[in-house]
Write a protein that holds these residues in place. Structure first.
Motif, PDB file in Angstrom:
ATOM      1  N   GLU A 465      -4.008  13.002   0.992  1.00  0.00           N
ATOM      2  CA  GLU A 465      -3.376  14.298   1.244  1.00  0.00           C
ATOM      3  C   GLU A 465      -3.018  14.495   2.709  1.00  0.00           C
ATOM      4  OE1 GLU A 465      -5.286  17.692  -0.434  1.00  0.00           O
ATOM      5  OE2 GLU A 465      -5.980  16.603  -2.205  1.00  0.00           O
ATOM      6  N   GLY A 466      -3.937  14.116   3.616  1.00  0.00           N
ATOM      7  CA  GLY A 466      -3.685  14.407   5.027  1.00  0.00           C
ATOM      8  C   GLY A 466      -4.370  13.435   5.962  1.00  0.00           C
ATOM      9  N   ASN A 467      -4.336  13.783   7.244  1.00  0.00           N
ATOM     10  CA  ASN A 467      -4.866  12.901   8.279  1.00  0.00           C
ATOM     11  C   ASN A 467      -6.386  12.764   8.241  1.00  0.00           C
ATOM     12  OD1 ASN A 467      -2.762  11.707   9.761  1.00  0.00           O
ATOM     13  ND2 ASN A 467      -2.279  13.685  10.703  1.00  0.00           N
ATOM     14  N   VAL A 468      -7.090  13.774   7.718  1.00  0.00           N
ATOM     15  CA  VAL A 468      -8.551  13.713   7.670  1.00  0.00           C
ATOM     16  C   VAL A 468      -8.995  12.471   6.897  1.00  0.00           C
ATOM     17  CG1 VAL A 468     -10.627  14.807   6.738  1.00  0.00           C
ATOM     18  CG2 VAL A 468      -8.922  16.180   7.951  1.00  0.00           C
ATOM     19  N   ILE A 491      -2.464   3.221   4.613  1.00  0.00           N
ATOM     20  CA  ILE A 491      -2.901   4.560   4.216  1.00  0.00           C
ATOM     21  C   ILE A 491      -1.810   5.544   4.616  1.00  0.00           C
ATOM     22  CG2 ILE A 491      -4.617   6.365   4.487  1.00  0.00           C
ATOM     23  CD1 ILE A 491      -6.713   4.419   4.990  1.00  0.00           C
ATOM     24  N   VAL A 492      -1.275   6.243   3.638  1.00  0.00           N
ATOM     25  CA  VAL A 492      -0.159   7.159   3.883  1.00  0.00           C
ATOM     26  C   VAL A 492      -0.618   8.590   3.668  1.00  0.00           C
ATOM     27  CG1 VAL A 492       2.186   7.812   3.205  1.00  0.00           C
ATOM     28  CG2 VAL A 492       1.477   5.404   3.106  1.00  0.00           C
ATOM     29  N   GLU A 493      -0.579   9.390   4.735  1.00  0.00           N
ATOM     30  CA  GLU A 493      -0.855  10.819   4.561  1.00  0.00           C
ATOM     31  C   GLU A 493       0.433  11.472   4.101  1.00  0.00           C
ATOM     32  OE1 GLU A 493       0.288  13.492   6.396  1.00  0.00           O
ATOM     33  OE2 GLU A 493       1.471  12.351   7.843  1.00  0.00           O
ATOM     34  N   CYS A 494       0.338  12.186   2.995  1.00  0.00           N
ATOM     35  CA  CYS A 494       1.552  12.659   2.316  1.00  0.00           C
ATOM     36  C   CYS A 494       1.959  14.080   2.678  1.00  0.00           C
ATOM     37  CB  CYS A 494       1.357  12.550   0.805  1.00  0.00           C
ATOM     38  SG  CYS A 494       1.084  10.855   0.261  1.00  0.00           S
ATOM     39  N   GLY A 495       1.243  14.706   3.621  1.00  0.00           N
ATOM     40  CA  GLY A 495       1.628  16.049   4.017  1.00  0.00           C
ATOM     41  C   GLY A 495       1.149  17.115   3.058  1.00  0.00           C
ATOM     42  N   LYS A 497      -1.343  17.954  -0.807  1.00  0.00           N
ATOM     43  CA  LYS A 497      -1.533  17.533  -2.195  1.00  0.00           C
ATOM     44  C   LYS A 497      -0.259  17.669  -3.033  1.00  0.00           C
ATOM     45  CE  LYS A 497      -4.671  18.569  -6.036  1.00  0.00           C
ATOM     46  NZ  LYS A 497      -5.830  19.413  -6.400  1.00  0.00           N
ATOM     47  N   THR A 498       0.485  18.739  -2.774  1.00  0.00           N
ATOM     48  CA  THR A 498       1.693  18.976  -3.580  1.00  0.00           C
ATOM     49  C   THR A 498       2.788  17.949  -3.300  1.00  0.00           C
ATOM     50  OG1 THR A 498       2.482  20.547  -1.899  1.00  0.00           O
ATOM     51  CG2 THR A 498       1.282  21.455  -3.776  1.00  0.00           C
ATOM     52  N   MET A 499       2.635  17.188  -2.229  1.00  0.00           N
ATOM     53  CA  MET A 499       3.636  16.175  -1.892  1.00  0.00           C
ATOM     54  C   MET A 499       3.286  14.795  -2.461  1.00  0.00           C
ATOM     55  SD  MET A 499       5.804  17.904  -0.190  1.00  0.00           S
ATOM     56  CE  MET A 499       5.970  19.399   0.793  1.00  0.00           C
ATOM     57  N   LEU A 500       2.074  14.639  -2.969  1.00  0.00           N
ATOM     58  CA  LEU A 500       1.642  13.330  -3.462  1.00  0.00           C
ATOM     59  C   LEU A 500       2.577  12.775  -4.536  1.00  0.00           C
ATOM     60  CD1 LEU A 500      -2.237  13.769  -3.719  1.00  0.00           C
ATOM     61  CD2 LEU A 500      -1.063  11.970  -2.446  1.00  0.00           C
ATOM     62  N   SER A 501       3.028  13.649  -5.423  1.00  0.00           N
ATOM     63  CA  SER A 501       3.858  13.182  -6.545  1.00  0.00           C
ATOM     64  C   SER A 501       5.165  12.563  -6.073  1.00  0.00           C
ATOM     65  CB  SER A 501       4.139  14.339  -7.514  1.00  0.00           C
ATOM     66  OG  SER A 501       4.789  15.407  -6.843  1.00  0.00           O
ATOM     67  N   TYR A 502       5.707  13.025  -4.923  1.00  0.00           N
ATOM     68  CA  TYR A 502       6.939  12.440  -4.395  1.00  0.00           C
ATOM     69  C   TYR A 502       6.733  10.951  -4.111  1.00  0.00           C
ATOM     70  CZ  TYR A 502       8.613  17.219  -3.386  1.00  0.00           C
ATOM     71  OH  TYR A 502       9.018  18.513  -3.479  1.00  0.00           O
ATOM     72  N   PHE A 503       5.626  10.654  -3.444  1.00  0.00           N
ATOM     73  CA  PHE A 503       5.350   9.278  -3.057  1.00  0.00           C
ATOM     74  C   PHE A 503       5.022   8.413  -4.274  1.00  0.00           C
ATOM     75  CE2 PHE A 503       4.806  11.805   0.689  1.00  0.00           C
ATOM     76  CZ  PHE A 503       5.243  11.014   1.727  1.00  0.00           C
ATOM     77  N   ILE A 504       4.303   8.989  -5.224  1.00  0.00           N
ATOM     78  CA  ILE A 504       3.976   8.243  -6.447  1.00  0.00           C
ATOM     79  C   ILE A 504       5.256   7.847  -7.171  1.00  0.00           C
ATOM     80  CG2 ILE A 504       2.847   8.390  -8.705  1.00  0.00           C
ATOM     81  CD1 ILE A 504       0.856  10.386  -7.416  1.00  0.00           C
ATOM     82  N   LYS A 505       6.207   8.783  -7.275  1.00  0.00           N
ATOM     83  CA  LYS A 505       7.469   8.498  -7.965  1.00  0.00           C
ATOM     84  C   LYS A 505       8.226   7.344  -7.322  1.00  0.00           C
ATOM     85  CE  LYS A 505       8.797  12.806 -10.243  1.00  0.00           C
ATOM     86  NZ  LYS A 505       9.835  13.856 -10.338  1.00  0.00           N
ATOM     87  N   ILE A 506       8.276   7.355  -6.004  1.00  0.00           N
ATOM     88  CA  ILE A 506       8.984   6.292  -5.281  1.00  0.00           C
ATOM     89  C   ILE A 506       8.300   4.942  -5.498  1.00  0.00           C
ATOM     90  CG2 ILE A 506       9.478   5.386  -2.965  1.00  0.00           C
ATOM     91  CD1 ILE A 506      11.457   7.452  -3.582  1.00  0.00           C
ATOM     92  N   LEU A 507       6.971   4.922  -5.333  1.00  0.00           N
ATOM     93  CA  LEU A 507       6.230   3.661  -5.372  1.00  0.00           C
ATOM     94  C   LEU A 507       6.107   3.081  -6.780  1.00  0.00           C
ATOM     95  CD1 LEU A 507       3.445   4.504  -2.786  1.00  0.00           C
ATOM     96  CD2 LEU A 507       5.269   2.825  -2.507  1.00  0.00           C
ATOM     97  N   PHE A 508       6.339   3.895  -7.800  1.00  0.00           N
ATOM     98  CA  PHE A 508       6.324   3.405  -9.176  1.00  0.00           C
ATOM     99  C   PHE A 508       7.194   2.153  -9.344  1.00  0.00           C
ATOM    100  CE2 PHE A 508       5.142   7.249 -11.981  1.00  0.00           C
ATOM    101  CZ  PHE A 508       3.910   6.696 -12.222  1.00  0.00           C
ATOM    102  N   TYR A 509       8.302   2.116  -8.601  1.00  0.00           N
ATOM    103  CA  TYR A 509       9.324   1.099  -8.848  1.00  0.00           C
ATOM    104  C   TYR A 509       9.087  -0.198  -8.078  1.00  0.00           C
ATOM    105  CZ  TYR A 509      11.858   4.647 -11.384  1.00  0.00           C
ATOM    106  OH  TYR A 509      12.206   5.600 -12.309  1.00  0.00           O
ATOM    107  N   TYR A 510       8.009  -0.235  -7.301  1.00  0.00           N
ATOM    108  CA  TYR A 510       7.717  -1.446  -6.542  1.00  0.00           C
ATOM    109  C   TYR A 510       6.389  -2.026  -7.020  1.00  0.00           C
ATOM    110  CZ  TYR A 510      11.375   0.484  -3.615  1.00  0.00           C
ATOM    111  OH  TYR A 510      12.562   0.998  -3.164  1.00  0.00           O
TER     112      TYR A 510
END
Length: 683
Positions: A465-468, A491-495, A497-510
């Motif tokens: 979720e974040g830098n912590v 390790i990617v901080e996604c900005g 919790k609500t932003m996590l799904s954006y990154f999951i969608k992108i990474l699905f394809y790799y």
């Protein structure tokens, strides 16, 4: 004419792959030796008129029986190109295939050119010619009779021959194509490569391993990128300027007159300079004393406008004034990219003034454009290349997160090195993932944090979720002797919790393992109440807004679970109840969480570390893609249940926290704006 699709077979590490070009852009990423350079070399090979330099090493698995096949589909043809290739278009596209073979005995390399055509399913017609005309002519002719086209296949003498039928096919398709089934077939062509290539994009290929000095050469025979771009900018600008164009017309007129005085016409009176004719006569006379010769001619070609660029130079004074060819590689590469900027400005003004022209486009192919550039310059060049791609096509490979244009994620290809018998392959995102509004939000999220783009280069990605979480988990891994950077984990901080799904969608394809770590963020019974009910209970708008935010974060749990279940074979899940901050003993809110996390990590040691953090790291280290996995592989961390000495259950803990917060709220005057802000920050 632009590239739509590229297919490559049996070239170096590539057994077979297809690349679809989106938005004039191609960004290739991937580990070293995964096939990026081989893709670009194959494209460059397609556009070359010669196959010189091809050896057995260039054939897949070094087996020459595996013919090299490079096929490119072109679209967006100009009016002139449509006319020239009229008989070869498939759905308004042009498909050209180059096949390269090597003779096993002589090791001689040759190439064949095929163009795909839409042709009717005529009996005994193989796509390029009729087979065994003598035996099958009756069946072939009957096909045309069935379509009332017997007269159309006759020659000038009224006879039907193999040649007359082949010649009639293009017109038959125009008139009767809708009456019969058409199929795309690769056919040999009478067109010469020189004719075809005059319409194709001009390739400007900057190799990472090639000396950059080759691309800034200014000598007469040089075909450097410097000369190609400079010629195009100057020549086209001169031609487009009305005053200058008059001078050009005068130049062409005088050139034609000069050509008459220098070059002998075939059917015209010889008007050349007398001295030329006299020298020819003397040469012929003297030559005939030794070898019988019928004629001799001296051909002199007057200069073209572009010939004035054959011996240009560029002088740079960086303390010492000298030719660019005498400067260092850093300055040479900087000059090339400065030329890109100049060219992009030329294109921008041209498009603004006249719209997209039908000039022959460039195809920029660049390996590792980040070389010799500092981070700010890398970002600047990336933006320049994006601008150029509005007209010309731009392909590049990169190891720099600064060169990833996430807004154009459809153009990002991850090259993957498979076992040798499988060959290199490329993973792409093949469809739009976000609605326009969400897409813009995601672009902003990524654009101002290129560090997040490192996920495209990693072997394994940990989404937090974040830098912590990022600060603490990286340090715990170090204490355990596992450096994530050396392991090529990101390790990617996604900005949030609500932003996590954006990154999951992108990474699905790799095809890479992904671990998602997020808080449960449970709600109290009171927090589950509606906004209206909370107002009745005396909650102010700021507190209600904060609770609504908690609800959104809690609802995100189901959203993440649903998303992960689609790709459960490559995604692992770590959930923390209630949140990671409680796990390490710091407050969840406030603008100093990062500093507190850093202080916690700094004071951490193997001896004073709880067993939970190493458990998380071990889960990350062990997790791999498993095609047979049916259920989500999940690690649940419950800090509330583990704290039974102080709290009997989750609800009791959350309620006690709520009581404390309400007590603090009562001590703060709601009339004081500054104190209101402090209360808001606390929550």
């Amino acid at each position: 004419m632009l590239i739509e699709t590229i297919s490559i077979e049996n070239y170096r590490s590539i057994k077979k792959l297809t690349i679809k070009i989106k938005n004039n852009f191609l960004q290739l990423i991937g580990e070293n030796n995964s096939g990026k350079t081989n893709v670009f070399r194959a494209i460059d090979l397609f556009f070359k008129s010669s196959v010189a330099g091809i050896t057995q090493e260039d054939f897949f698995q070094k087996t020459i029986k595996n013919l090299i096949k490079i096929s490119i589909t072109f679209f967006n043809l100009t009016e002139l190109e449509n006319i020239f290739f009229e008989d070869y278009l498939c759905d308004n596209n042009l498909i050209i295939t180059k096949i390269i073979s090597m003779n096993e005995e002589t090791e001689r390399v040759s190439s064949d050119l095929l163009i795909t055509r839409e042709l009717p399913e005529i009996p005994h017609f193989d796509g390029s010619k009729f087979n065994k005309w003598g035996e099958n002519s009756e069946a072939i002719i009957n096909f045309f009779k069935e379509h009332d086209y017997e007269d159309g296949i006759k020659n000038d003498k009224g006879k039907i021959t193999k040649a007359s039928v082949e010649k009639a096919i293009p017109q038959f398709i125009k008139e009767k194509g809708n009456e019969c089934e058409l199929k795309k077939k690769e056919c040999s062509t009478k067109l010469k490569w020189k004719e075809i290539s005059s319409f194709l994009p001009e390739v400007l290929y900057i190799e990472a391993t090639k000396k950059i000095s080759e691309e800034v050469k200014t000598s007469e025979k040089s075909k450097s990128i410097y000369k190609k771009i400079l010629e195009k900018i100057i020549l086209k600008s001169i031609e487009d300027n009305s005053d200058d164009s008059k001078i050009i017309e005068e130049f062409k007129k005088n050139r034609n007159e000069l050509e008459t005085l220098l070059k002998k016409g075939e059917d015209e009176e010889d008007k050349r300079f007398e001295i030329i004719k006299q020298i020819e006569s003397n040469l012929l006379k003297n030559l005939n004393q030794n070898i019988a010769t019928n004629s001799i001619e001296i051909k002199i070609f007057p200069p073209r406008l572009q010939d004035f660029f054959t011996n240009t130079d560029i002088i740079i004074n960086d303390g010492i004034e000298s030719s660019i060819e005498n400067k260092g590689d850093g300055l040479k590469r900087a000059l090339i990219f400065s030329l890109f900027i100049t060219y992009s400005e030329y294109l921008k003004n041209k498009i603004k003034d006249k719209g997209i022209s039908e000039d022959k486009p460039f195809l920029f192919i660049i390996e590792e454009p980040e070389l010799y550039l500092h981070p700010q310059a890398q970002k600047s060049l990336r933006d320049i290349l994006i601008l150029i791609s509005e007209y010309d096509q731009v392909f590049y490979s990169t190891h720099s997160s600064n060169f990833i244009d996430i807004s154009n994620y459809l153009s990002i290809g991850l090259t993957i090195k498979e076992p040798i018998e499988t060959g290199s392959r490329i993973s792409f995102i093949e469809k739009e993932l976000f609605k326009p509004k969400v897409q813009k939000e995601y672009e902003l999220l990524m654009r101002f944090n290129p560090e997040r783009n490192e996920m495209f280069f990693a072997k394994k990605v940990i989404l937090v979720e974040g830098n912590v979480e990022k600060i603490v988990l990286s340090h715990v891994a170090e204490l355990m002797g596992k450096n994530f950077d050396k392991l090529n984990f990101s390790i990617v901080e996604c900005g949030g919790k609500t932003m996590l799904s954006y990154f999951i969608k992108i990474l699905f394809y790799y095809d890479k393992p992904i671990i998602v770590i997020h808080d449960i963020d449970p709600l109290t019974a009171e927090q589950e109440k509606s906004a209206d009910k909370l107002r009745e209970l005396g909650y102010d708008n700021r507190k209600i807004e904060q609770i609504q935010g908690k609800k959104r974060r809690f609802k995100e749990n189901n959203k993440i679970n649903e998303l992960i279940s689609i790709g459960n074979n490559k995604i692992g899940l770590i959930t923390i109840n209630p949140n990671f901050e409680k796990l390490i003993g710091i407050t969840q809110h406030g603008d100093k969480k990062g500093l507190k996390a850093f202080t916690f990590a700094k004071n951490l040691s193997i001896e004073n570390m709880s067993e939970v953090l190493p458990k998380i790291i071990n889960f990350i280290l062990a997790f791999q893609i498993d095609e047979t996995r049916e259920d989500i592989e999940e690690l649940k961390i419950d800090t509330i249940s583990n704290d039974k000495e102080n709290h009997s259950d989750n609800e009791q803990l959350l309620q006690s926290e709520e009581i404390v917060r309400n007590e603090i709220a009562n001590k703060i005057s709601m009339d004081d704006d500054k104190k209101q802000t402090k209360l808001y920050d606390f929550y």
